[in-house]
Design a protein around this motif. Structure first.
Motif, short mmCIF file in Angstrom:
data_model
loop_
_atom_site.label_atom_id
_atom_site.label_comp_id
_atom_site.label_asym_id
_atom_site.label_seq_id
_atom_site.Cartn_x
_atom_site.Cartn_y
_atom_site.Cartn_z
N VAL A 155 26.89 28.61 30.64
CA VAL A 155 27.86 28.50 31.03
C VAL A 155 27.73 29.83 32.22
N GLY A 156 28.56 29.51 33.33
CA GLY A 156 29.06 31.06 33.78
C GLY A 156 28.93 31.29 35.52
N ALA A 157 29.51 31.61 36.32
CA ALA A 157 29.27 32.64 37.60
C ALA A 157 30.06 33.63 37.24
N VAL A 158 30.07 34.92 38.91
CA VAL A 158 30.26 35.91 38.60
C VAL A 158 30.75 35.69 40.23
N LEU A 159 32.09 35.82 40.16
CA LEU A 159 32.70 36.07 41.71
C LEU A 159 32.73 37.03 42.21
N ALA A 160 32.80 37.89 43.94
CA ALA A 160 32.43 39.54 43.51
C ALA A 160 33.41 39.51 45.18
N GLY A 161 34.47 41.22 45.63
CA GLY A 161 34.79 41.06 46.24
C GLY A 161 34.80 42.59 46.36
N SER A 162 36.32 42.56 47.64
CA SER A 162 37.18 44.53 47.38
C SER A 162 38.08 44.27 46.34
N ALA A 163 38.71 45.54 45.63
CA ALA A 163 40.00 45.57 44.49
C ALA A 163 40.57 44.62 45.27
N ASP A 164 40.60 44.71 45.78
CA ASP A 164 42.62 43.94 46.89
C ASP A 164 41.89 42.18 46.32
N PHE A 165 40.89 41.52 46.90
CA PHE A 165 40.82 40.46 46.57
C PHE A 165 40.56 40.25 45.13
N ILE A 166 40.15 40.77 44.40
CA ILE A 166 39.62 40.40 43.66
C ILE A 166 41.22 40.32 42.33
N GLU A 167 41.95 41.25 42.63
CA GLU A 167 43.60 41.63 41.98
C GLU A 167 44.12 40.06 42.67
N GLU A 168 44.18 39.65 43.19
CA GLU A 168 44.78 38.74 43.94
C GLU A 168 44.10 37.75 42.91
N ALA A 169 42.77 37.42 43.08
CA ALA A 169 41.95 36.46 42.65
C ALA A 169 42.04 35.86 40.97
N TRP A 170 42.98 37.57 40.18
CA TRP A 170 42.70 36.98 38.95
C TRP A 170 43.93 35.88 39.04
N ARG A 171 45.30 35.55 40.01
CA ARG A 171 46.85 34.93 39.57
C ARG A 171 46.11 33.25 39.59
N PHE A 172 45.02 33.51 41.31
CA PHE A 172 44.74 31.82 40.67
C PHE A 172 43.87 31.84 39.64
N LYS A 173 42.64 32.76 39.19
CA LYS A 173 42.11 32.47 37.91
C LYS A 173 43.27 31.36 36.41
#
Length: 341
Positions: A208-226
């Motif tokens: 199982v699993g994948a890792v999404l990467a990008g800027s710190a700001d992107f990942i911060e916002e991505a956590w909301r959608f996660k």
């Protein structure tokens, strides 16, 4: 009785004994509050590998794509991608349902579109068209038969997107296959992409699993959608440990899968009733055309203990992976010959 040979997909890989042992002893904690050391290690390593500021562990690559699109795009905006790309063909309409975006398909060659194609599509401004917000590239191209995007092709697309002020995203479902096949490091391939992800449950052999990467700001916002999509987990280190093990032990061995795919293609190409050019095989995907019905062919093949997938009326796909050795490839070739005889 011989074990079946499953060439349906590289997602059919099973964790090795050593991988299972690492999973059983993994250090774990609450992933949602960054207290799982195994998840934290995997995210840090993957971000470093891809040359991005931060990364986030997710259950699947499909969720990576959905979150990347949702973060970058607003209702009615457009994502440009190849007409065979995974978000368009295999994600159940998620981009439209979850982010309200339009997928603008480009007619690439074997899953690869060009900088000039993208430039022509983005030509504007035109208030009658959906606003272009994101360009997505799938490396390698699945329905392109495992075609590897060359570095000059990636650079051209990113250059056009940058000039147009459009974001870039790489679907890295088989990125490490591209790395092994081309010799170009992952960090260089994704250098000019705003976001990218790496899959661990295909050729790398994790369950199982994948890792999404990008800027710190992107990942911060991505956590909301996660959180929104139910992708946040608890003691996910058991899964992350398998992915880290794959990084340490299963990357270089992808070359074996590529070699087996070429062996399979060479054998299938000699069978009457099959159309296949072995020179097109770059990684671990083998697409071929048969004379007759693909569904009937794969059903007959299954009775011989070989599983492949019908991808169209006459198109069949076979995918090599770490559970398939040369002997299994030879069995598959022999079975295909018997079925078509």
């Amino acid at each position: 009785m011989q074990e079946p040979i499953d060439l349906f997909s590289d997602t059919r890989t099973k964790p090795t004994k050593a991988m299972r042992e690492v999973m059983a002893t993994a250090l774990v904690g609450d992933e949602q509050v960054f207290e799982d050391p195994s998840v934290n290690e995997l995210c840090a390593r993957t971000a470093d590998l891809l040359g991005k500021e931060r990364a986030m562990f997710l259950p699947s690559g499909t969720m990576c794509n959905q979150i990347a699109i949702a973060v970058r795009c607003r209702l009615g905006e457009a994502v440009y991608l190849d007409c065979t790309a995974h978000p368009l063909t295999a994600e159940a309409g998620g981009p439209a349902a979850l982010a309200g975006v339009i997928l603008a398909a480009l007619p690439g060659e074997r899953g690869v579109f060009t900088g000039p194609q993208l430039e022509a599509a983005l030509a504007g401004p035109n208030r009658n068209k959906p606003r272009a917000r994101l360009v997505s590239v799938e490396q390698t191209s699945n329905f392109g038969g495992g075609r590897v995007w060359r570095l000059d092709e990636l650079d051209a697309v990113c250059s056009v997107a940058a000039k147009a002020g459009v974001g870039t995203h790489m679907d890295g479902a088989r990125l490490m296959n591209a790395v092994v096949a081309s010799g170009v490091p992952a960090g260089r391939q994704v250098r000019d992409f705003d976001t990218c992800w790496l899959d661990f449950s295909k050729g790398l052999g994790a369950p199982v699993g994948a890792v999404l990467a990008g800027s710190a700001d992107f990942i911060e916002e991505a956590w909301r959608f996660k959180q929104m999509l139910g992708g946040a987990m608890r003691q996910a280190g058991i899964l992350a440990a398998a992915c880290t093990y794959a990084l340490d032990h299963h990357v270089e061995r992808l070359a074996e899968d590529h070699e087996n795919a070429r062996r399979l293609a060479d054998g299938l190409a000699t069978i009457k009733g099959i159309t296949l050019d072995p020179a097109t095989i770059e990684t671990n995907l083998v697409f071929f055309e048969i004379e007759g019905d693909a569904q009937s062919f794969v059903k007959a093949l299954a009775k011989e203990g070989i599983r492949m997938g019908a991808m169209g009326a006459r198109i069949v796909r076979a995918v090599t992976h770490l559970d398939i050795d040369k002997a299994g490839i030879d069995r598959a070739i022999a079975a295909a010959a018997r079925v078509l005889a």
